[in-house]
Design a protein around this motif. Structure first.
Motif, PDB file in Angstrom:
ATOM      1  N   GLU A   1       0.965  -1.184   0.221  1.00 15.29           N
ATOM      2  CA  GLU A   1       0.293   0.117  -0.119  1.00 15.29           C
ATOM      3  C   GLU A   1       0.880   1.246  -0.120  1.00 15.29           C
ATOM      4  O   GLU A   1       0.597   2.203  -0.676  1.00 15.29           O
ATOM      5  CB  GLU A   1      -0.934   0.169   1.119  1.00 15.29           C
ATOM      6  CG  GLU A   1      -1.919  -1.190   1.111  1.00 15.29           C
ATOM      7  CD  GLU A   1      -2.955  -1.064   2.222  1.00 15.29           C
ATOM      8  OE1 GLU A   1      -2.829  -0.435   3.336  1.00 15.29           O
ATOM      9  OE2 GLU A   1      -4.141  -1.512   2.158  1.00 15.29           O
ATOM     10  N   ALA A   2       1.962   1.177   0.672  1.00 16.70           N
ATOM     11  CA  ALA A   2       2.763   2.518   0.718  1.00 16.70           C
ATOM     12  C   ALA A   2       3.432   2.607  -0.543  1.00 16.70           C
ATOM     13  O   ALA A   2       3.538   3.568  -1.122  1.00 16.70           O
ATOM     14  CB  ALA A   2       3.890   2.194   1.939  1.00 16.70           C
ATOM     15  N   ALA A   3       4.060   1.524  -1.133  1.00 14.96           N
ATOM     16  CA  ALA A   3       4.488   1.772  -2.379  1.00 14.96           C
ATOM     17  C   ALA A   3       3.465   2.280  -3.726  1.00 14.96           C
ATOM     18  O   ALA A   3       3.603   3.125  -4.354  1.00 14.96           O
ATOM     19  CB  ALA A   3       5.087   0.287  -2.933  1.00 14.96           C
ATOM     20  N   ARG A   4       2.324   1.515  -3.462  1.00 16.86           N
ATOM     21  CA  ARG A   4       1.251   1.944  -4.480  1.00 16.86           C
ATOM     22  C   ARG A   4       0.848   3.501  -4.178  1.00 16.86           C
ATOM     23  O   ARG A   4       0.585   4.177  -5.120  1.00 16.86           O
ATOM     24  CB  ARG A   4       0.028   1.222  -4.435  1.00 16.86           C
ATOM     25  CG  ARG A   4       0.235  -0.335  -4.649  1.00 16.86           C
ATOM     26  CD  ARG A   4       0.736  -0.399  -6.183  1.00 16.86           C
ATOM     27  NE  ARG A   4       0.385   0.131  -7.269  1.00 16.86           N
ATOM     28  CZ  ARG A   4      -0.846  -0.476  -7.954  1.00 16.86           C
ATOM     29  NH1 ARG A   4      -1.099  -1.778  -7.748  1.00 16.86           N
ATOM     30  NH2 ARG A   4      -1.286   0.151  -9.069  1.00 16.86           N
ATOM     31  N   SER A   5       0.843   3.789  -2.898  1.00 18.85           N
ATOM     32  CA  SER A   5       0.520   5.307  -2.648  1.00 18.85           C
ATOM     33  C   SER A   5       1.461   6.312  -3.083  1.00 18.85           C
ATOM     34  O   SER A   5       1.317   7.331  -3.314  1.00 18.85           O
ATOM     35  CB  SER A   5       0.360   5.475  -1.337  1.00 18.85           C
ATOM     36  OG  SER A   5       1.143   5.556  -0.489  1.00 18.85           O
ATOM     37  N   LEU A   6       2.836   5.696  -3.254  1.00 11.24           N
ATOM     38  CA  LEU A   6       3.620   6.430  -3.889  1.00 11.24           C
ATOM     39  C   LEU A   6       3.748   6.780  -5.286  1.00 11.24           C
ATOM     40  O   LEU A   6       4.324   7.465  -6.137  1.00 11.24           O
ATOM     41  CB  LEU A   6       5.053   6.171  -3.287  1.00 11.24           C
ATOM     42  CG  LEU A   6       5.296   6.292  -1.994  1.00 11.24           C
ATOM     43  CD1 LEU A   6       6.389   5.430  -1.398  1.00 11.24           C
ATOM     44  CD2 LEU A   6       5.768   7.844  -1.771  1.00 11.24           C
ATOM     45  N   GLY A   7       2.494   6.168  -5.830  1.00 10.49           N
ATOM     46  CA  GLY A   7       2.518   6.141  -7.637  1.00 10.49           C
ATOM     47  C   GLY A   7       3.372   5.025  -8.167  1.00 10.49           C
ATOM     48  O   GLY A   7       3.489   5.057  -9.395  1.00 10.49           O
ATOM     49  N   MET A   8       3.799   4.045  -7.422  1.00 10.90           N
ATOM     50  CA  MET A   8       4.502   2.848  -8.152  1.00 10.90           C
ATOM     51  C   MET A   8       3.459   1.991  -8.470  1.00 10.90           C
ATOM     52  O   MET A   8       2.454   2.024  -8.036  1.00 10.90           O
ATOM     53  CB  MET A   8       5.625   2.207  -7.177  1.00 10.90           C
ATOM     54  CG  MET A   8       6.698   2.815  -6.814  1.00 10.90           C
ATOM     55  SD  MET A   8       7.795   1.705  -6.003  1.00 10.90           S
ATOM     56  CE  MET A   8       8.482   2.818  -4.394  1.00 10.90           C
ATOM     57  N   SER A   9       3.828   1.234  -9.845  1.00  9.31           N
ATOM     58  CA  SER A   9       2.965   0.396 -10.418  1.00  9.31           C
ATOM     59  C   SER A   9       3.189  -1.081  -9.476  1.00  9.31           C
ATOM     60  O   SER A   9       3.788  -1.123  -8.593  1.00  9.31           O
ATOM     61  CB  SER A   9       3.306   0.107 -11.943  1.00  9.31           C
ATOM     62  OG  SER A   9       4.561  -0.456 -11.947  1.00  9.31           O
TER      63      SER A   9
ATOM     64  N   GLN B   1       6.410  -2.666 -10.150  1.00  7.21           N
ATOM     65  CA  GLN B   1       7.399  -1.693  -9.644  1.00  7.21           C
ATOM     66  C   GLN B   1       7.534  -1.976  -8.050  1.00  7.21           C
ATOM     67  O   GLN B   1       8.632  -2.198  -7.546  1.00  7.21           O
ATOM     68  CB  GLN B   1       7.534  -0.155  -9.884  1.00  7.21           C
ATOM     69  CG  GLN B   1       7.902   0.306 -11.108  1.00  7.21           C
ATOM     70  CD  GLN B   1       7.382   1.821 -11.386  1.00  7.21           C
ATOM     71  OE1 GLN B   1       6.328   2.190 -10.872  1.00  7.21           O
ATOM     72  NE2 GLN B   1       8.398   2.292 -12.086  1.00  7.21           N
TER      73      GLN B   1
ATOM     74  N   HIS C   1      10.799  -3.750  -6.413  1.00  8.08           N
ATOM     75  CA  HIS C   1      11.602  -3.054  -5.535  1.00  8.08           C
ATOM     76  C   HIS C   1      11.129  -3.333  -4.007  1.00  8.08           C
ATOM     77  O   HIS C   1      12.140  -2.755  -3.342  1.00  8.08           O
ATOM     78  CB  HIS C   1      11.630  -1.406  -5.929  1.00  8.08           C
ATOM     79  CG  HIS C   1      12.041  -1.467  -7.428  1.00  8.08           C
ATOM     80  ND1 HIS C   1      13.409  -1.647  -7.885  1.00  8.08           N
ATOM     81  CD2 HIS C   1      11.401  -0.860  -8.616  1.00  8.08           C
ATOM     82  CE1 HIS C   1      13.651  -1.337  -9.354  1.00  8.08           C
ATOM     83  NE2 HIS C   1      12.002  -0.765  -9.656  1.00  8.08           N
ATOM     84  N   VAL C   2       9.826  -3.414  -3.741  1.00 10.92           N
ATOM     85  CA  VAL C   2       9.740  -3.335  -2.292  1.00 10.92           C
ATOM     86  C   VAL C   2       9.287  -4.693  -1.833  1.00 10.92           C
ATOM     87  O   VAL C   2       9.990  -5.129  -0.703  1.00 10.92           O
ATOM     88  CB  VAL C   2       8.539  -2.478  -2.115  1.00 10.92           C
ATOM     89  CG1 VAL C   2       8.012  -2.429  -0.684  1.00 10.92           C
ATOM     90  CG2 VAL C   2       8.916  -0.902  -2.492  1.00 10.92           C
TER      91      VAL C   2
END
Ligand SMILES: Nc1ncnc2c1ncn2[C@@H]1O[C@H](COP(=O)(O)OP(=O)(O)O)[C@@H](O)[C@H]1O
Ligand SMILES: [Mg+2]
Lengths: 313, 245
Positions: free
Chosen positions: A214-222, A225, A229-230
């Protein structure tokens, strides 16, 4: 302290008792143990004859034998480092004659079998990891097609015996795609192990808290990605121990490909037994060789895990 | 720099039949700070999460700067960048250093030059008071420091709206102040902020408006002075009595 040594003693005693009873059991069946034969099938120091492929005249200079062809003037052949020379200067030799012998270490069939087993396992591993990663990602995907395909693959492979899969790969897939035995064997092992790796990867991904994605997606990552990366870098660390266990399983499972006439360690053992009539010694030896392989592998993995754990701290 | 948020008639029905949001509408002007309070399970998190589409809606839509969040499908990732989110559990990436936590998304998503991104990350770290902790790993930081890094990480994407979901609820009391100070500074810089919080002091001091939610509905919206006025017997009163005591 005292009681600890006592229990170590008990352990040693039980092992000894087992060894004695195995020995006693073998006495009851009129069997002559001939352990002295076994090492020859692993490595042997022996003489090997060297033969010429030409017809011509022998010329010896400083222990170096040269055959000068008489039929084809340009042809010549030379033998160096011979331990025994069986021809003399000026001799006329024919194609196929023994020139001398050289002694040295020969790799026996069991050692070759071990090499083939290693080769099979490493090749199968190299292919099974990407297969497993892909299927594992499919298992956690939100796309129904990917999810169901991956689940079906895992179910089919885990629900049927490896031996049957090897036969199918050899007789059906192998025939349709005209694969060699080795290719069919590696493919069967890779597809089999891939299903187990898929489950390991899935468990690894699911062990990462949802908040990371969720954190990664909320930063705009697909999604990709975020996975790359996460999620995966974290999941991979947790999957290393079970992955290593799977590699050890793979080495043991590879023995089944001997049924499609690949001369791995198990098949080599069977062939040696056929020519020596010493099944007890050979099978114990084969088991020992597998054990050495898997034990040294777990040792390496243990080291690796300790280093990783220290890096984490 | 900052954008408006329009939540229009949003409903959310979860698969298990829970109606977490029931026709919620709320307009937040650019630069406005709105605090959302309410009992646990009243749908505060769900509402916040529909704003950047971490949660889909059953009905209704959310507009950020006039752009629909829930009908667009292609540029979802681009739209998401407009709203930075800060979570109760920080959700820092534990395998990356603090500076890498902050630079990861700008590097991978926007493909900005490394130097620009690093510089901006360092400035943001300075701004949240952690300029010298760039090489640390999240596990080496206190909860309050981690939350400030999480704020810096969200800001690195240069969002136009910031969403905070109980950012101080998981912190030891002595850590709360540092995080609230960072948020106050952000508010006075003119950032549009939606803040779910139980910090009534913060709401009173910083919020332009306070929203009270219950059972998936907005029960009351008011300016802080009016909001914290006792109005005998209302559910808000009961709630405030519980949190303030
Ligand atoms: N993923 C989910 N699936 C099912 N129900 C959920 C999910 N997330 C939240 N809910 C339910 O929706 C309601 C509102 O939850 P939430 O928005 O987290 O409330 P709050 O943040 O105000 O405590 C609760 O009843 C909760 O149980
Ligand atoms: Mg919540």
């Amino acid at each position: 302290m005292k009681s600890r040594w006592f229990w170590h003693g008990v352990y040693g005693f039980i092992l000894l008792a087992l060894a004695v009873s195995i020995y006693a059991a073998s006495r009851t069946v009129d069997y002559t143990w001939r352990w002295d034969r076994v090492p020859d099938y692993i490595v042997a120091y022996e003489d090997a004859d060297l033969r010429t492929t030409l017809t011509g005249i022998v010329e010896i200079t400083d222990g170096r034998v040269q055959i000068i062809g008489t039929q084809d003037a340009a042809a010549a052949e030379s033998f160096a480092d011979l331990d025994e020379i069986l021809v003399e200067d000026g001799d006329y030799v024919f194609d196929g004659d023994v020139i001398g012998s050289r002694s040295g270490w020969r790799i026996g069939p069991l050692a070759w079998g071990l090499v083939v087993t290693l080769q099979l396992s490493i090749l199968a591993l190299l292919f099974s990891v990407p297969i497993g990663l892909l299927a594992g990602l499919g298992r956690v995907s939100t796309n129904p097609a990917a999810r169901n395909l991956a689940a079906t693959y895992v179910e089919i492979i885990r629900g049927t015996p490896l031996l049957v899969q090897i036969f199918i790969f050899y007789f059906f897939v192998g025939t349709v795609l005209s694969l060699s035995r080795m290719t069919a064997g590696v493919a069967a092992l890779a597809v089999f192990t891939g299903a187990y790796i898929a489950e390991i990867v899935r468990a690894g991904i699911e062990s990462i808290p949802k908040g990371q994605m969720e954190a990664a997606r909320s930063l705009g990552m697909s999604y990709g990605q975020a996975m790359r990366h996460v999620i995966l870098p974290q999941a991979m660390r947790r999957t290393l121990p079970p992955m290593a266990g799977q590699l050890i399983n793979l080495i043991k499972d590879s023995s089944l490909v001997s049924v499609i006439a690949i001369t791995d360690l198990t098949k080599a053992g069977r062939e040696v037994v056929n020519s020596t009539f010493s099944p007890f010694e050979i099978w114990f030896t084969v088991a020992g060789m597998y054990l050495v392989l898997t034990a040294s592998l777990s040792l390496v993995i243990r080291r690796f895990e300790l280093r990783l754990a220290r890096a984490d701290g | 720099m900052s954008a408006s948020v329009e939540i229009c008639n949003v409903s959310k029905l979860f698969g298990n039949g829970v109606r977490a949001l029931d026709k919620v509408s709320l307009t937040v002007a650019a630069g406005e700070v709105v605090c959302i309070v309410g009992p646990s399970g009243s749908g505060k998190s769900t509402l916040l999460r529909t704003v950047n589409r971490l949660e889909t809606v059953t009905d209704g839509d959310v507009l950020i700067d006039g752009e629909s969040i829930h009908t667009a499908s292609k540029q979802l990732n681009a739209l998401r960048q407009k709203a930075g989110m800060v979570f109760q559990q920080f959700n820092l990436f534990p395998h990356l250093s603090v500076i890498d936590n902050i630079t990861l998304a700008p590097l991978k998503v926007c493909a900005e030059p490394v130097e620009t991104v690093r510089q901006r990350a360092q400035q943001l770290l300075d701004r949240v008071g952690l300029g010298d902790r760039g090489d640390s790993y999240p596990a080496q930081l206190s909860g309050g420091q981690q939350q400030r890094v999480a704020i810096a990480r969200a800001l690195a994407m240069q969002p136009e709206v910031m969403l905070f979901d109980e950012p101080t609820s998981a912190l030891d009391p002595e850590m709360v102040g540092g995080v609230l100070d960072v948020m106050k500074a952000l508010a006075s810089d003119g950032m549009t902020m939606l803040v779910v919080t139980h910090e009534m002091g913060f709401a009173r001091a910083v919020a332009d408006r306070v929203v009270f939610m219950e059972s998936g509905r907005i029960e009351q919206i008011a300016q802080p002075e009016a909001f914290f006025e006792p109005a005998n017997g209302s559910r808000l009163d009961t709630f405030l009595g519980q949190v303030l005591r």
